[in-house]
Design a protein around this motif. Sequence first.
Motif, PDB file in Angstrom:
ATOM      1  N   THR A 181      51.262  13.056  38.231  1.00 45.41           N
ATOM      2  CA  THR A 181      50.424  11.881  38.476  1.00 45.41           C
ATOM      3  C   THR A 181      50.031  11.844  39.955  1.00 45.41           C
ATOM      4  O   THR A 181      50.592  12.565  40.787  1.00 45.41           O
ATOM      5  CB  THR A 181      51.185  10.589  38.136  1.00 45.41           C
ATOM      6  N   SER A 182      49.072  11.007  40.260  1.00 39.11           N
ATOM      7  CA  SER A 182      48.645  10.897  41.658  1.00 39.11           C
ATOM      8  C   SER A 182      49.802  10.399  42.522  1.00 39.11           C
ATOM      9  O   SER A 182      49.935  10.807  43.693  1.00 39.11           O
ATOM     10  CB  SER A 182      47.442   9.954  41.771  1.00 39.11           C
ATOM     11  N   GLU A 183      50.659   9.544  41.950  1.00 36.09           N
ATOM     12  CA  GLU A 183      51.804   9.058  42.709  1.00 36.09           C
ATOM     13  C   GLU A 183      52.792  10.181  42.987  1.00 36.09           C
ATOM     14  O   GLU A 183      53.371  10.278  44.084  1.00 36.09           O
ATOM     15  CB  GLU A 183      52.505   7.922  41.954  1.00 36.09           C
ATOM     16  N   GLU A 184      53.028  11.048  41.979  1.00 35.31           N
ATOM     17  CA  GLU A 184      53.963  12.163  42.155  1.00 35.31           C
ATOM     18  C   GLU A 184      53.420  13.154  43.184  1.00 35.31           C
ATOM     19  O   GLU A 184      54.186  13.699  43.998  1.00 35.31           O
ATOM     20  CB  GLU A 184      54.206  12.854  40.810  1.00 35.31           C
ATOM     21  N   ARG A 185      52.125  13.394  43.163  1.00 32.30           N
ATOM     22  CA  ARG A 185      51.542  14.284  44.172  1.00 32.30           C
ATOM     23  C   ARG A 185      51.689  13.690  45.572  1.00 32.30           C
ATOM     24  O   ARG A 185      52.014  14.393  46.531  1.00 32.30           O
ATOM     25  CB  ARG A 185      50.068  14.563  43.851  1.00 32.30           C
ATOM     26  N   ALA A 186      51.468  12.404  45.670  1.00 35.74           N
ATOM     27  CA  ALA A 186      51.597  11.741  46.973  1.00 35.74           C
ATOM     28  C   ALA A 186      53.028  11.815  47.479  1.00 35.74           C
ATOM     29  O   ALA A 186      53.271  12.015  48.681  1.00 35.74           O
ATOM     30  CB  ALA A 186      51.142  10.283  46.860  1.00 35.74           C
ATOM     31  N   ALA A 187      53.985  11.694  46.576  1.00 31.85           N
ATOM     32  CA  ALA A 187      55.392  11.767  46.976  1.00 31.85           C
ATOM     33  C   ALA A 187      55.748  13.158  47.471  1.00 31.85           C
ATOM     34  O   ALA A 187      56.477  13.315  48.460  1.00 31.85           O
ATOM     35  CB  ALA A 187      56.282  11.373  45.797  1.00 31.85           C
ATOM     36  N   LEU A 188      55.240  14.168  46.788  1.00 28.72           N
ATOM     37  CA  LEU A 188      55.504  15.541  47.218  1.00 28.72           C
ATOM     38  C   LEU A 188      54.892  15.806  48.591  1.00 28.72           C
ATOM     39  O   LEU A 188      55.502  16.464  49.438  1.00 28.72           O
ATOM     40  CB  LEU A 188      54.955  16.531  46.179  1.00 28.72           C
ATOM     41  N   GLU A 189      53.706  15.304  48.799  1.00 22.07           N
ATOM     42  CA  GLU A 189      53.055  15.502  50.092  1.00 22.07           C
ATOM     43  C   GLU A 189      53.770  14.720  51.189  1.00 22.07           C
ATOM     44  O   GLU A 189      53.812  15.157  52.350  1.00 22.07           O
ATOM     45  CB  GLU A 189      51.587  15.117  49.990  1.00 22.07           C
ATOM     46  N   ARG A 194      55.203  18.711  51.706  1.00 25.77           N
ATOM     47  CA  ARG A 194      54.669  19.849  50.938  1.00 25.77           C
ATOM     48  C   ARG A 194      53.139  19.835  50.973  1.00 25.77           C
ATOM     49  O   ARG A 194      52.514  18.774  50.868  1.00 25.77           O
ATOM     50  CB  ARG A 194      55.141  19.797  49.485  1.00 25.77           C
ATOM     51  N   LYS A 195      52.583  20.997  51.119  1.00 19.73           N
ATOM     52  CA  LYS A 195      51.135  21.156  51.033  1.00 19.73           C
ATOM     53  C   LYS A 195      50.819  21.990  49.802  1.00 19.73           C
ATOM     54  O   LYS A 195      51.525  22.962  49.504  1.00 19.73           O
ATOM     55  CB  LYS A 195      50.591  21.843  52.293  1.00 19.73           C
ATOM     56  N   PRO A 196      49.760  21.644  49.083  1.00 19.18           N
ATOM     57  CA  PRO A 196      49.513  22.352  47.822  1.00 19.18           C
ATOM     58  C   PRO A 196      48.840  23.707  48.026  1.00 19.18           C
ATOM     59  O   PRO A 196      48.078  23.914  48.966  1.00 19.18           O
ATOM     60  CB  PRO A 196      48.574  21.399  47.079  1.00 19.18           C
ATOM     61  N   HIS A 197      49.172  24.620  47.143  1.00 25.04           N
ATOM     62  CA  HIS A 197      48.316  25.781  46.928  1.00 25.04           C
ATOM     63  C   HIS A 197      47.496  25.481  45.678  1.00 25.04           C
ATOM     64  O   HIS A 197      47.848  24.591  44.894  1.00 25.04           O
ATOM     65  CB  HIS A 197      49.142  27.067  46.768  1.00 25.04           C
ATOM     66  N   TRP A 198      46.407  26.196  45.491  1.00 31.27           N
ATOM     67  CA  TRP A 198      45.444  25.821  44.453  1.00 31.27           C
ATOM     68  C   TRP A 198      45.279  26.961  43.458  1.00 31.27           C
ATOM     69  O   TRP A 198      45.000  28.093  43.833  1.00 31.27           O
ATOM     70  CB  TRP A 198      44.099  25.463  45.082  1.00 31.27           C
ATOM     71  N   ARG A 199      45.455  26.631  42.176  1.00 30.24           N
ATOM     72  CA  ARG A 199      45.335  27.600  41.096  1.00 30.24           C
ATOM     73  C   ARG A 199      44.056  27.358  40.279  1.00 30.24           C
ATOM     74  O   ARG A 199      43.644  26.201  40.072  1.00 30.24           O
ATOM     75  CB  ARG A 199      46.535  27.524  40.146  1.00 30.24           C
ATOM     76  N   PHE A 200      43.491  28.456  39.800  1.00 35.13           N
ATOM     77  CA  PHE A 200      42.309  28.389  38.945  1.00 35.13           C
ATOM     78  C   PHE A 200      42.747  28.247  37.494  1.00 35.13           C
ATOM     79  O   PHE A 200      43.588  29.027  37.000  1.00 35.13           O
ATOM     80  CB  PHE A 200      41.462  29.648  39.118  1.00 35.13           C
ATOM     81  N   LEU A 201      42.197  27.281  36.796  1.00 33.94           N
ATOM     82  CA  LEU A 201      42.546  27.023  35.401  1.00 33.94           C
ATOM     83  C   LEU A 201      41.818  28.022  34.503  1.00 33.94           C
ATOM     84  O   LEU A 201      40.597  27.930  34.314  1.00 33.94           O
ATOM     85  CB  LEU A 201      42.158  25.588  35.026  1.00 33.94           C
ATOM     86  N   LEU A 202      42.563  28.983  33.993  1.00 38.75           N
ATOM     87  CA  LEU A 202      41.957  29.976  33.112  1.00 38.75           C
ATOM     88  C   LEU A 202      41.459  29.303  31.834  1.00 38.75           C
ATOM     89  O   LEU A 202      42.104  28.377  31.315  1.00 38.75           O
ATOM     90  CB  LEU A 202      42.969  31.076  32.786  1.00 38.75           C
ATOM     91  N   PRO A 203      40.343  29.750  31.284  1.00 44.44           N
ATOM     92  CA  PRO A 203      39.655  28.977  30.235  1.00 44.44           C
ATOM     93  C   PRO A 203      40.145  29.253  28.817  1.00 44.44           C
ATOM     94  O   PRO A 203      40.834  30.226  28.530  1.00 44.44           O
ATOM     95  CB  PRO A 203      38.211  29.459  30.391  1.00 44.44           C
TER      96      PRO A 203
END
Length: 455
Positions: free
Chosen positions: A128-136, A140-149
Motif C-alpha cells: 500500500t502507499s502507507e507501506e511504501r512510505a514506511a519503507l522509505e 530504503r530507496k526503491p529499484h524499479w521492475r518492469f511488469l512482464l505482460p
Amino acid sequence: MTVTVRFAPSPTGHIHIGNARTALFNALLARQNQGQFVLRLDDTDTARSREEYADAIIADLRWLGIEPVRIERQSARVALYDAAAEKLKKAGLLYPCYETPDELDRRRKRRRARGLPPVYDRSALKLTSEERAALEAEGRKPHWRFLLPNFQSDPFETRRSDVTWMDLCRGEQAVDLASLSDPVLQREDGTYLYTLPSVVDDIDLAMTHVVRGEDHVANTAVQIAIFRALGAEPPVFGHHNLLTTASGEGLSKRSGALSIGSLREQGLEPMTVASLAVLIGTSEAVEPKADLDALAAGFDLSGVSRAPARFDPADLPALNARLLHHLPAGAVRDRLVALGVSADKTEAFWAAVSGNLERFGDAKDWWQVVSGPLTPVIEADDAEFLKTAATVLPAEPWDGETWKAWTNAVKAETGRKGKGLFMPLRKALTGLDHGPELARLLPLIGRQNTLDRLV
C-alpha cells in the motif's frame, strides 16, 4: 525502409575478436542492403568507461574497414531514458520494489525448496502507499521492475506467456516469460541497467535489425515486451553463435585475449582477421577475402552454426599469407613506398616477393635484399665458382630471361648443375638459402649489386 544496424560495445576495455565478429556481421548486413551502420557506445557505467577505450574501439573498427554513419553515446541520452521510464511508471508497468539483496536471495531459496522457479514473487505490487512510505522512512530507496505482460491470474503456478520471433540465425524462437523474473530496469540511485536504454535507443535511432551474440536470447524476449509497452514495433533479431579461444574458453575484454589491437600489432592484414572472424563457425569455407564487399557477397546469417566456434590464432599466419599472395600490386603500392621501395619498382618487386610473404612487413626485409647493403654468404669451396660466374654476367638491360641465360652460361663454363649451381648463387646474391624466384629478383638487384656480391 533503410536497413539500419548497430554495434553497441561498452568502452570498458579493448574489443576482442568476438566483439569484432558481431560488428562485422552487422556491417555486412548493412552492406548487403545498402543500409547504415551505427556505433553506439554504451558508456553509462561511469566507473569503468574510459575515453581511451572509446577511441580504441573506433580505431579498431576503422582498421577492419567499418566506418559508422554516426556515433552515439548513451551518457548523452539519459533524458530519453528518463522519459521512457516515466511513461512506463505512469502506465503501471514500471513499479517500485524495496527488497534488499539478502531478502531477495532468501525468497529465491524458499521457492526452490518448494520446487518452484526462483522468480520474483511481485510482492512489491501488493504494498500500500502507507507501506511504501514506511519503507522509505526507514531509508530504503526503491529499484524499479518492469511488469512482464499477459500473465494469468495465478502468476507463479499456471502462467505462461510466450514471446516469439523469427531469428535470422536461429529460426523461430520462443521464450516463456513465466520463466523470468520481472527485470530491474532502474537502480536505487536512478541509473539504468542495460535493458531499457538499449530499447529506447533502438527505437529512437530507428534500428531495423539487431544482430548480436546468442547470450542475449533471453534478453530479447524481455526487450520485445518493452518495445511493445513503449508503443514501438521490435526490430528483426539475429543471435549468432559465440567465439571461444582455441581451448574452448570464453573471450573477455578484461583479459585482453585476442584483442583487435593485439592482432593488428602482429602485422596481420585486417581482411585476414575479418575473414576468419566472420567465416569460422558458418557453412562457408574459411578463405581470405579481398575486402568487405567480397566478404558480404557470400554472407548469410542463416548459415551460422548453433555451436560455439573456436577461434585459433594459429590459423591466421597461413590465411594472411594466402591473402597477400593474391593482392595486386596496385593495392599495396603506397604501403610499399612507405617501406622504402622505389616507386618505379613497386610492381616488379611485389610480383617477385609477394608469394614469399607471411606478413606485409616482411617485404621490407626483401627490399633490403634487393637494394643492400647485404653481406653475401660465400662458402670457401664456392669462391672461385662465383668469380667465374661474374665473368659471364650478361650486360644490362635485364629482364625475366636474364637469370636463365646467365645460369646456362655459368653451367657451360663451370660444369656445375642443379643445387651445386643454383644454391651458391642464391646465397651470394641474397645471403639466404631460400626466397623468391631469382629470375624475378635478379633484375631488381641489378648488375652492379650482383657483381659486388659475387666477388
